[in-house]
Scaffold this active site. Structure first.
Site, PDB file in Angstrom:
ATOM      1  N   HIS A 206       2.544  -4.564 -13.552  1.00  0.00           N
ATOM      2  CA  HIS A 206       2.587  -3.227 -12.930  1.00  0.00           C
ATOM      3  C   HIS A 206       2.191  -2.194 -13.969  1.00  0.00           C
ATOM      4  O   HIS A 206       2.868  -2.045 -14.991  1.00  0.00           O
ATOM      5  CB  HIS A 206       3.996  -2.938 -12.400  1.00  0.00           C
ATOM      6  CG  HIS A 206       4.386  -3.859 -11.278  1.00  0.00           C
ATOM      7  ND1 HIS A 206       5.583  -3.790 -10.629  1.00  0.00           N
ATOM      8  CD2 HIS A 206       3.705  -4.874 -10.686  1.00  0.00           C
ATOM      9  CE1 HIS A 206       5.630  -4.725  -9.693  1.00  0.00           C
ATOM     10  NE2 HIS A 206       4.498  -5.400  -9.712  1.00  0.00           N
TER      11      HIS A 206
ATOM     12  N   ASP B 186      -1.387  -5.881  -6.791  1.00  0.00           N
ATOM     13  CA  ASP B 186      -2.130  -4.886  -7.551  1.00  0.00           C
ATOM     14  C   ASP B 186      -2.537  -3.686  -6.710  1.00  0.00           C
ATOM     15  O   ASP B 186      -3.630  -3.123  -6.858  1.00  0.00           O
ATOM     16  CB  ASP B 186      -3.376  -5.526  -8.206  1.00  0.00           C
ATOM     17  CG  ASP B 186      -3.003  -6.753  -9.019  1.00  0.00           C
ATOM     18  OD1 ASP B 186      -1.946  -6.715  -9.667  1.00  0.00           O
ATOM     19  OD2 ASP B 186      -3.765  -7.739  -8.989  1.00  0.00           O
TER      20      ASP B 186
HETATM   21  P1  GDP Z   1       0.650  -3.089  -9.203  1.00  0.00           P
HETATM   22  O1  GDP Z   1       0.706  -4.508  -9.639  1.00  0.00           O
HETATM   23  O2  GDP Z   1       0.762  -2.956  -7.719  1.00  0.00           O
HETATM   24  O3  GDP Z   1       1.602  -2.178  -9.912  1.00  0.00           O
HETATM   25  O4  GDP Z   1      -0.816  -2.578  -9.562  1.00  0.00           O
HETATM   26  P2  GDP Z   1      -1.657  -2.832 -10.920  1.00  0.00           P
HETATM   27  O5  GDP Z   1      -1.237  -1.817 -11.910  1.00  0.00           O
HETATM   28  O6  GDP Z   1      -1.623  -4.258 -11.315  1.00  0.00           O
HETATM   29  O7  GDP Z   1      -3.136  -2.595 -10.414  1.00  0.00           O
HETATM   30  C1  GDP Z   1      -3.577  -1.422  -9.768  1.00  0.00           C
HETATM   31  C2  GDP Z   1      -5.098  -1.479  -9.815  1.00  0.00           C
HETATM   32  O8  GDP Z   1      -5.689  -0.520  -8.979  1.00  0.00           O
HETATM   33  C3  GDP Z   1      -5.633  -1.195 -11.222  1.00  0.00           C
HETATM   34  O9  GDP Z   1      -6.703  -2.061 -11.465  1.00  0.00           O
HETATM   35  C4  GDP Z   1      -6.104   0.247 -11.140  1.00  0.00           C
HETATM   36  O10 GDP Z   1      -7.154   0.563 -12.026  1.00  0.00           O
HETATM   37  C5  GDP Z   1      -6.607   0.286  -9.707  1.00  0.00           C
HETATM   38  N1  GDP Z   1      -6.575   1.608  -9.090  1.00  0.00           N
HETATM   39  C6  GDP Z   1      -7.603   2.224  -8.489  1.00  0.00           C
HETATM   40  N2  GDP Z   1      -7.231   3.374  -7.957  1.00  0.00           N
HETATM   41  C7  GDP Z   1      -5.922   3.505  -8.215  1.00  0.00           C
HETATM   42  C8  GDP Z   1      -4.975   4.496  -7.874  1.00  0.00           C
HETATM   43  O11 GDP Z   1      -5.250   5.484  -7.208  1.00  0.00           O
HETATM   44  N3  GDP Z   1      -3.711   4.250  -8.320  1.00  0.00           N
HETATM   45  C9  GDP Z   1      -3.373   3.120  -9.019  1.00  0.00           C
HETATM   46  N4  GDP Z   1      -2.104   2.938  -9.428  1.00  0.00           N
HETATM   47  N5  GDP Z   1      -4.255   2.171  -9.334  1.00  0.00           N
HETATM   48  C10 GDP Z   1      -5.503   2.374  -8.927  1.00  0.00           C
HETATM   49  P1  IMO Z   2       1.598  -7.736  -8.923  1.00  0.00           P
HETATM   50  O1  IMO Z   2       3.100  -7.527  -8.855  1.00  0.00           O
HETATM   51  C1  IMO Z   2      -1.906 -10.193  -8.034  1.00  0.00           C
HETATM   52  C2  IMO Z   2      -1.226 -14.496  -7.446  1.00  0.00           C
HETATM   53  C3  IMO Z   2      -1.914 -15.321  -8.532  1.00  0.00           C
HETATM   54  C4  IMO Z   2      -2.209 -16.599  -7.760  1.00  0.00           C
HETATM   55  C5  IMO Z   2      -0.985 -16.730  -6.854  1.00  0.00           C
HETATM   56  C6  IMO Z   2       0.083 -17.680  -7.378  1.00  0.00           C
HETATM   57  O2  IMO Z   2       0.976  -7.285 -10.178  1.00  0.00           O
HETATM   58  O3  IMO Z   2       0.943  -7.212  -7.689  1.00  0.00           O
HETATM   59  P2  IMO Z   2       1.775 -17.611  -9.420  1.00  0.00           P
HETATM   60  O4  IMO Z   2       1.506 -17.529 -10.883  1.00  0.00           O
HETATM   61  O5  IMO Z   2       2.636 -16.553  -8.891  1.00  0.00           O
HETATM   62  O6  IMO Z   2       2.229 -18.986  -8.998  1.00  0.00           O
HETATM   63  O7  IMO Z   2       0.312 -17.438  -8.752  1.00  0.00           O
HETATM   64  O8  IMO Z   2      -0.421 -15.435  -6.744  1.00  0.00           O
HETATM   65  N1  IMO Z   2      -0.337 -13.422  -7.939  1.00  0.00           N
HETATM   66  C7  IMO Z   2      -0.696 -12.142  -8.054  1.00  0.00           C
HETATM   67  N2  IMO Z   2      -1.880 -11.531  -7.826  1.00  0.00           N
HETATM   68  N3  IMO Z   2      -0.839  -9.465  -8.408  1.00  0.00           N
HETATM   69  C8  IMO Z   2       0.355 -10.050  -8.614  1.00  0.00           C
HETATM   70  O9  IMO Z   2       1.473  -9.340  -8.904  1.00  0.00           O
HETATM   71  C9  IMO Z   2       0.458 -11.455  -8.464  1.00  0.00           C
HETATM   72  N4  IMO Z   2       1.461 -12.342  -8.596  1.00  0.00           N
HETATM   73  C10 IMO Z   2       0.962 -13.535  -8.267  1.00  0.00           C
HETATM   74  O10 IMO Z   2      -3.079 -14.704  -8.988  1.00  0.00           O
HETATM   75  O11 IMO Z   2      -3.335 -16.428  -6.934  1.00  0.00           O
HETATM   76 MG    MG Z   3      -0.429  -5.885 -10.730  1.00  0.00          MG
END
Ligand code: GDP
Ligand code: IMO
Ligand code: MG
Length: 464
Positions: free
Chosen positions: A66, A38
């Protein structure tokens, strides 16, 4: 043309400039997360897609979430590569990915949801026939197994998985005889007899596990599993192909490929904080095995690091803040899971962890996200080492037991009070915010080329 499609066709953040600053104007690149997920990978992939021909997922499944923000629209992508919002780009799901095909929770749900919003999903999507299939019993196994571990040992031993069946599916991949690949969904006769055998084995194992947990268990009907899987295969038939051949032909034809890492380095099954990890190779090292492309096809690796740390699920998190600052970060950063909605465990930036992950990935540039979330904090702490049993650790210890006992050593930097979400140039940022980024760059030893002051396209600022 629907408004979403229009919005995605015209990025406003000057991706050409971003690419130049990132030093990736030629060749193939990967975007990977440097923490526990994330970090904002989706945002960067969306921006960079404008200059690539294909976007490729190589690991994980719909445990990933994502998010891509375009204007006031938000798209959450789980299995589909984040390039899918561009109608003219090829999106590939490689052999290293595990796929829940279902309409209830899986890829058919995602495709349907996007189409309803006017996003084109058709010839621009290809799925590897060698990717493994997540079936309903994997999800039950996931929940029972993590529950059994919590019950049999202690509650903090549970991994806290996303419950998407990811671990059990990868386990079947390694076991081989009980695994099902996407290509097999297209051969109903073979699939029917295979699922007869597999489901009977699964029912036996899951019944024993459920009994041990004192949970009820309703055996799966192999006929029903087959009917569903075959129908899902039929619906996905236009997308399923030999992506090894496709990707080699794409690259040999002079096209440029962007690899999208799912999950993140500290969740890597080999190099993460095992056993509190996911079940795939999440770093850039996974690109080769997850696609069938040799290492020389990867020229650049952009590591995405959020300027604080978040973690979902179990496992050590030394810089976690269970106080008002942690709340401030969670609320300001909207840190609630894109996949499960769980509140994320927020804390200070761990620079030793980011440096470790940058090394593991061979990061050639950094993208720093989440800077605006820190606004309003008087001082900012960054972890630059650990104390462990009377010894100073200079390097990140990926061993979960060591990490659980380690106390972070912090460096304190001045905070900033200004709201920075409207900044459109790195030089517009307050001095303290710039110094924070400079400290990150100096400690990690990798140039920071993009700084995000929010999740939208126009909030990514090129630097350097
Ligand atoms: P990813 O899984 O790496 O694509 O990221 P996610 O979309 O799951 O999560 C990004 C998290 O960071 C969200 O909770 C956003 O609200 C938070 N966030 C805070 N600041 C930023 C920023 O500058 N850019 C992005 N993309 N997310 C941010
Ligand atoms: P993105 O791509 C945050 C974490 C789960 C758990 C551990 C194992 O959005 O960054 P799983 O279901 O994969 O066996 O869970 O890994 N986890 C993530 N945490 N962002 C992710 O993906 C994750 N993918 C798996 O929360 O602790
Ligand atoms: Mg994510």
């Amino acid at each position: 043309m629907p408004s979403d499609a229009q919005a995605v066709a015209a990025p406003t953040a000057g991706p050409g400039d971003l690419l130049e600053r990132l030093g990736i104007a030629a060749g193939h690149a990967a975007v990977v997360g440097l923490q526990w997920g994330d970090e904002g990978k989706g945002q960067l992939v969306d921006l960079l897609t404008a200059r690539y021909d294909a976007v490729v997922r190589y690991n994980g499944g719909n445990n990933a979430g994502h998010s891509v923000h375009i204007g006031d629209q938000k798209f959450a992508l789980h299995l589909l590569p984040s390039g899918i919002l561009y109608p003219d780009k090829l999106n590939v799901i490689g052999n290293g990915v595990v796929i829940d095909p279902s309409l209830e929770t899986g890829i058919l749900k995602e495709i349907t949801g996007l189409r309803e919003r006017g996003v084109q999903v058709g010839d621009n999507l290809r799925i590897s026939d060698r990717a493994h299939v997540v079936l309903p019993y994997h999800k039950v196994q996931d929940a029972l197994y993590d529950g059994a571990v919590a019950q049999a040992w202690e509650s903090n031993a549970a991994i806290g998985t996303t419950g998407r069946g990811i671990g059990p599916c990868y386990a079947d991949k390694a076991l081989r005889s009980t695994a099902v690949r996407m290509g097999e969904l297209l051969e109903p006769d073979k699939l029917r007899s295979k699922l007869q055998r597999v489901v009977s084995i699964k029912n036996g194992l899951l019944k024993a596990l459920a009994d041990q947990c004192g949970q009820p268990f309703e055996p799966f009907d192999p006929g029903v599993i087959f009917e569903q899987a075959a129908a899902q295969g039929e619906a996905l038939r236009p997308f399923i192909t030999d992506t090894f051949r496709l990707l080699h032909d794409t690259i040999d034809g002079g096209k440029r490929v962007l690899f999208e890492g799912a999950n993140a380095a500290l969740l890597d099954v080999d190099h993460g904080t095992y056993p509190f990890v996911t079940s795939s190779s999440t770093s850039a090292l996974g690109v080769g095995s997850g696609t069938g492309l040799p290492g020389r096809c990867l020229n650049h690796v952009v590591g995405v690091a959020k300027m604080y740390t978040s973690r979902v699920g179990g496992g050590p998190h030394p810089t976690e803040l269970n106080d008002a600052i942690g709340e401030h970060i969670r609320n300001n950063g909207n840190e609630f899971g894109t996949t499960t909605g769980r509140p994320r465990r927020c804390g200070w930036l761990d620079l030793t962890a980011v440096r470790y992950s940058a090394q593991l990935n061979g990061a050639t540039a950094l993208c720093c996200t989440g800077l605006s979330v820190l606004s309003g904090l008087e001082e900012l702490k960054v972890c630059v080492g650990y104390d462990h049993r009377g010894r100073r650790l200079e390097h990140f210890p990926p061993d979960a037991d060591v990490l659980a006992e380690a106390t972070p050593v912090y460096e304190t930097l001045p905070g900033f009070s200004e709201q920075i979400g409207d900044a459109r140039d790195f030089d517009e940022l307050p001095g303290a915010a710039k110094r924070y980024i400079e400290r990150v760059e100096a400690f990690v030893g990798t140039p920071v080329r993009v700084v995000c002051v929010g999740p939208r396209r126009d909030q990514a600022l090129p630097r350097g």
